[in-house]
Enzyme design. Structure first.
Site, mmCIF file in Angstrom:
data_model
loop_
_atom_site.group_PDB
_atom_site.id
_atom_site.type_symbol
_atom_site.label_atom_id
_atom_site.label_comp_id
_atom_site.label_asym_id
_atom_site.label_seq_id
_atom_site.Cartn_x
_atom_site.Cartn_y
_atom_site.Cartn_z
ATOM 1 N N GLY A 3 -26.599 12.554 -53.599
ATOM 2 C CA GLY A 3 -27.091 11.184 -53.789
ATOM 3 C C GLY A 3 -26.303 10.207 -52.941
ATOM 4 O O GLY A 3 -26.071 9.066 -53.337
ATOM 5 N N GLY A 44 -22.967 6.430 -54.208
ATOM 6 C CA GLY A 44 -22.667 7.641 -53.419
ATOM 7 C C GLY A 44 -22.277 7.284 -51.997
ATOM 8 O O GLY A 44 -21.300 7.811 -51.446
ATOM 9 N N ASN A 99 -23.053 13.127 -57.734
ATOM 10 C CA ASN A 99 -23.386 11.724 -57.981
ATOM 11 C C ASN A 99 -24.887 11.468 -58.126
ATOM 12 O O ASN A 99 -25.282 10.489 -58.760
ATOM 13 C CB ASN A 99 -22.811 10.902 -56.809
ATOM 14 C CG ASN A 99 -23.394 9.510 -56.738
ATOM 15 O OD1 ASN A 99 -23.009 8.621 -57.502
ATOM 16 N ND2 ASN A 99 -24.340 9.298 -55.803
ATOM 17 N N SER A 149 -21.450 8.068 -66.899
ATOM 18 C CA SER A 149 -21.706 6.642 -67.124
ATOM 19 C C SER A 149 -21.014 6.296 -68.439
ATOM 20 O O SER A 149 -20.736 7.195 -69.247
ATOM 21 C CB SER A 149 -23.215 6.435 -67.245
ATOM 22 O OG SER A 149 -23.512 5.192 -67.850
ATOM 23 N N TYR A 155 -31.572 9.149 -70.891
ATOM 24 C CA TYR A 155 -30.490 8.936 -69.903
ATOM 25 C C TYR A 155 -29.136 9.200 -70.567
ATOM 26 O O TYR A 155 -28.279 9.888 -70.016
ATOM 27 C CB TYR A 155 -30.567 7.500 -69.381
ATOM 28 C CG TYR A 155 -29.543 7.144 -68.312
ATOM 29 C CD1 TYR A 155 -29.700 7.584 -66.992
ATOM 30 C CD2 TYR A 155 -28.435 6.358 -68.608
ATOM 31 C CE1 TYR A 155 -28.771 7.231 -66.010
ATOM 32 C CE2 TYR A 155 -27.509 6.005 -67.629
ATOM 33 C CZ TYR A 155 -27.685 6.444 -66.328
ATOM 34 O OH TYR A 155 -26.768 6.109 -65.364
ATOM 35 N N LYS A 199 -26.217 11.996 -69.653
ATOM 36 C CA LYS A 199 -24.867 11.584 -69.246
ATOM 37 C C LYS A 199 -23.790 12.098 -70.209
ATOM 38 O O LYS A 199 -22.682 12.410 -69.798
ATOM 39 C CB LYS A 199 -24.806 10.064 -69.089
ATOM 40 C CG LYS A 199 -25.650 9.531 -67.912
ATOM 41 C CD LYS A 199 -25.159 10.067 -66.575
ATOM 42 C CE LYS A 199 -25.860 9.457 -65.382
ATOM 43 N NZ LYS A 199 -25.389 9.972 -64.094
HETATM 44 N N1 LIG Z 1 -25.569 1.545 -61.050
HETATM 45 C C1 LIG Z 1 -25.121 1.678 -62.292
HETATM 46 O O1 LIG Z 1 -25.159 0.747 -63.111
HETATM 47 C C2 LIG Z 1 -24.494 2.961 -62.708
HETATM 48 C C3 LIG Z 1 -24.785 4.164 -62.106
HETATM 49 N N2 LIG Z 1 -24.237 5.341 -62.601
HETATM 50 C C4 LIG Z 1 -24.526 6.628 -61.992
HETATM 51 O O2 LIG Z 1 -24.031 6.632 -60.654
HETATM 52 C C5 LIG Z 1 -24.851 7.482 -59.845
HETATM 53 C C6 LIG Z 1 -25.319 6.699 -58.615
HETATM 54 O O3 LIG Z 1 -26.038 5.581 -59.066
HETATM 55 P P1 LIG Z 1 -26.506 4.369 -58.116
HETATM 56 O O4 LIG Z 1 -25.844 4.469 -56.801
HETATM 57 O O5 LIG Z 1 -26.415 3.153 -58.917
HETATM 58 O O6 LIG Z 1 -28.051 4.748 -58.011
HETATM 59 P P2 LIG Z 1 -29.050 4.749 -56.772
HETATM 60 O O7 LIG Z 1 -30.393 4.899 -57.383
HETATM 61 O O8 LIG Z 1 -28.788 3.619 -55.844
HETATM 62 O O9 LIG Z 1 -28.648 6.116 -56.004
HETATM 63 C C7 LIG Z 1 -28.945 7.396 -56.512
HETATM 64 C C8 LIG Z 1 -29.174 8.343 -55.337
HETATM 65 O O10 LIG Z 1 -29.468 9.650 -55.883
HETATM 66 C C9 LIG Z 1 -30.533 10.192 -55.104
HETATM 67 N N3 LIG Z 1 -31.255 11.217 -55.863
HETATM 68 C C10 LIG Z 1 -32.065 11.029 -56.935
HETATM 69 N N4 LIG Z 1 -32.616 12.197 -57.303
HETATM 70 C C11 LIG Z 1 -32.134 13.148 -56.458
HETATM 71 C C12 LIG Z 1 -32.331 14.558 -56.336
HETATM 72 N N5 LIG Z 1 -33.181 15.223 -57.147
HETATM 73 N N6 LIG Z 1 -31.662 15.229 -55.371
HETATM 74 C C13 LIG Z 1 -30.832 14.563 -54.519
HETATM 75 N N7 LIG Z 1 -30.632 13.228 -54.572
HETATM 76 C C14 LIG Z 1 -31.268 12.544 -55.539
HETATM 77 C C15 LIG Z 1 -31.414 8.996 -54.782
HETATM 78 O O11 LIG Z 1 -32.303 9.254 -53.710
HETATM 79 C C16 LIG Z 1 -30.377 7.929 -54.468
HETATM 80 O O12 LIG Z 1 -30.027 7.909 -53.109
HETATM 81 C C17 LIG Z 1 -25.989 7.969 -60.751
HETATM 82 O O13 LIG Z 1 -25.677 9.246 -61.247
HETATM 83 C C18 LIG Z 1 -26.001 6.937 -61.882
HETATM 84 O O14 LIG Z 1 -26.527 7.475 -63.059
HETATM 85 C C19 LIG Z 1 -23.364 5.330 -63.645
HETATM 86 C C20 LIG Z 1 -23.037 4.172 -64.263
HETATM 87 C C21 LIG Z 1 -23.537 2.891 -63.830
HETATM 88 C C1 LIG Z 2 -30.257 -1.894 -67.393
HETATM 89 C C2 LIG Z 2 -29.701 -0.571 -67.056
HETATM 90 C C3 LIG Z 2 -29.463 -0.334 -65.600
HETATM 91 C C4 LIG Z 2 -28.549 0.515 -65.129
HETATM 92 C C5 LIG Z 2 -27.624 1.219 -66.063
HETATM 93 C C6 LIG Z 2 -26.850 2.312 -65.428
HETATM 94 O O1 LIG Z 2 -27.661 3.349 -65.051
HETATM 95 C C7 LIG Z 2 -25.713 2.786 -66.299
HETATM 96 O O2 LIG Z 2 -25.434 4.155 -66.079
HETATM 97 C C8 LIG Z 2 -25.933 2.540 -67.725
HETATM 98 C C9 LIG Z 2 -24.934 2.072 -68.420
HETATM 99 C C10 LIG Z 2 -25.079 1.834 -69.811
HETATM 100 C C11 LIG Z 2 -24.013 1.418 -70.511
HETATM 101 C C12 LIG Z 2 -24.100 1.220 -71.895
HETATM 102 C C13 LIG Z 2 -23.080 0.832 -72.653
HETATM 103 C C14 LIG Z 2 -21.780 0.548 -72.153
HETATM 104 C C15 LIG Z 2 -20.760 0.219 -73.018
HETATM 105 C C16 LIG Z 2 -19.460 0.016 -72.532
HETATM 106 O O3 LIG Z 2 -19.206 0.143 -71.355
HETATM 107 C C17 LIG Z 2 -18.406 -0.358 -73.533
HETATM 108 C C18 LIG Z 2 -17.260 -0.969 -72.818
HETATM 109 C C19 LIG Z 2 -16.182 -1.400 -73.369
HETATM 110 C C20 LIG Z 2 -15.952 -1.382 -74.835
HETATM 111 C C21 LIG Z 2 -14.513 -1.493 -75.182
HETATM 112 C C22 LIG Z 2 -13.800 -0.220 -74.915
HETATM 113 O O4 LIG Z 2 -14.007 0.770 -75.661
HETATM 114 O O5 LIG Z 2 -13.023 -0.163 -73.961
#
Ligand SMILES: NC(=O)C1=CN([C@@H]2O[C@H](COP(=O)(O)OP(=O)(O)OC[C@H]3O[C@@H](n4cnc5c(N)ncnc54)[C@H](O)[C@@H]3O)[C@@H](O)[C@H]2O)C=CC1
Ligand SMILES: CC/C=C\C[C@H](O)[C@H](O)/C=C/C=C/C=C\C=C\C(=O)C/C=C\CCC(=O)O
Length: 267
Positions: A12, A18, A91, A138, A151, A155
């Site tokens: 990714g 990534g 990732n 996550s 999701y 995770k």
């Molecule tokens: N953006 C956020 O808020 C958060 C993201 N994450 C995790 O971080 C990672 C990266 O997320 P982002 O960069 O935000 O997302 P993004 O959507 O920008 O990037 C994800 C990448 O994974 C690739 N991908 C999807 N399916 C695939 C497959 N079957 N094979 C190969 N590649 C594939 C996509 O083409 C894309 O380039 C994910 O695992 C996501 O769940 C975790 C916590 C927070």
């Molecule tokens: C709208 C959603 C879009 C993208 C979400 C992302 O894919 C991501 O992976 C999702 C995250 C979801 C998070 C949900 C809950 C998070 C809770 C916390 O981070 C709690 C943080 C601090 C609490 C205090 C502590 O224990 O330290």
């Protein structure tokens, strides 16, 4: 681990977090094999990185992490070009509640099989030098979220899997360590700005209750910049005695290690 000359495979890696992990490793004089299902974006990123870091230090291979042969081909090609592999970052991920099988295949099985391939291709017993695996979960892998249960399930599985593999004594002999990075909301394409108050509104099909839930959590945790998450990621690579580490990165609380206490066998 000192990153100079080290080789990383990042799934990714075409965009978002990534791509940012890749750039940080390249800036630290490492080499990177990016793979992604999106080859258009992947080749764009490759061209950009080649201009800055040189053709010898970066490659891109199209791959679907849910297809074992396609994923294994990336490991083979990276070893062929660079002669070694030291870091694997599982990732690739997606956020959808509409297709349980796809979500689990990419976010859970893709990461598990990526870890198995890493153990095989990096391990001292297969002629490698050992190395490090960073599995991307996550904060949604550590806490329930009512509006994204699938999701969350995908995770959570990564946290439990990584902690378990890290405890296997055989992996120490293999020179392997396994870590898990759990970012909270981060400003990438996946975190659609439509969810924020200033945005255009949530994606179609999202109920008012779900939107309220999302906004409440976003307010509680804040939204990470990509740079803040990369800082945590680099720590996981560089600190050598962190096998089994689970790290959260949240805007409000920064970088924190989460120590899962195993349940007593009496329970
Ligand atoms: N953006 C956020 O808020 C958060 C993201 N994450 C995790 O971080 C990672 C990266 O997320 P982002 O960069 O935000 O997302 P993004 O959507 O920008 O990037 C994800 C990448 O994974 C690739 N991908 C999807 N399916 C695939 C497959 N079957 N094979 C190969 N590649 C594939 C996509 O083409 C894309 O380039 C994910 O695992 C996501 O769940 C975790 C916590 C927070
Ligand atoms: C709208 C959603 C879009 C993208 C979400 C992302 O894919 C991501 O992976 C999702 C995250 C979801 C998070 C949900 C809950 C998070 C809770 C916390 O981070 C709690 C943080 C601090 C609490 C205090 C502590 O224990 O330290």
């Amino acid at each position: 681990m000192k990153l100079k000359g080290k080789v990383a495979l990042i799934s990714g890696g075409a965009r978002g977090l990534g791509r940012a992990y890749a750039e940080a490793i390249l800036k630290a004089s490492g080499k990177v094999c990016l793979c992604d299902i999106d080859s258009e974006e992947g080749f764009k990123t490759l061209n950009k990185f080649q201009k800055t870091f040189g053709n010898d230090n970066v490659m891109f291979v199209k791959c679907d992490v849910t297809d074992h042969n396609s994923f294994e081909n990336v490991f083979k090609q990276a070893k062929r070009k660079f002669g070694a592999l030291d870091i694997v970052v599982n990732n690739a991920g997606l956020l959808t509640e509409d297709n349980v099988r796809k979500t689990m295949m990419v976010n859970s099985i893709g990461v598990i099989e990526g870890t198995q391939l890493a153990t095989h291709y990096l391990s001292k017993e297969s002629g490698g030098q050992g190395g490090v695996v960073v599995n991307i979960s996550s904060t949604a892998g550590l806490t329930p979220v009512f509006y994204m249960p699938i999701y969350v399930a995908s995770k959570y599985s990564i946290v439990g899997y990584t902690r378990s593999v890290a405890q296997n004594p055989a992996n120490k002999e293999r020179g392997m360590r396994y870590t898990c990075l759990c970012p909270a909301f981060t400003d990438t394409t996946m975190f659609d700005k439509k969810w924020s108050d200033e945005g255009e509104g949530p994606p179609p099909g999202v109920s008012e209750e779900e939107k309220k839930g999302a906004l409440h959590l976003i307010e509680a945790t804040g939204v990470n910049t990509v740079e803040e998450v990369v800082k945590g990621f680099m720590l996981l690579l560089e600190v050598d005695d962190n096998n089994g580490a689970v790290m959260t990165v949240t805007k409000k609380h920064g970088i924190q290690y989460r120590h899962g206490k195993p349940l007593s066998h009496k329970l």
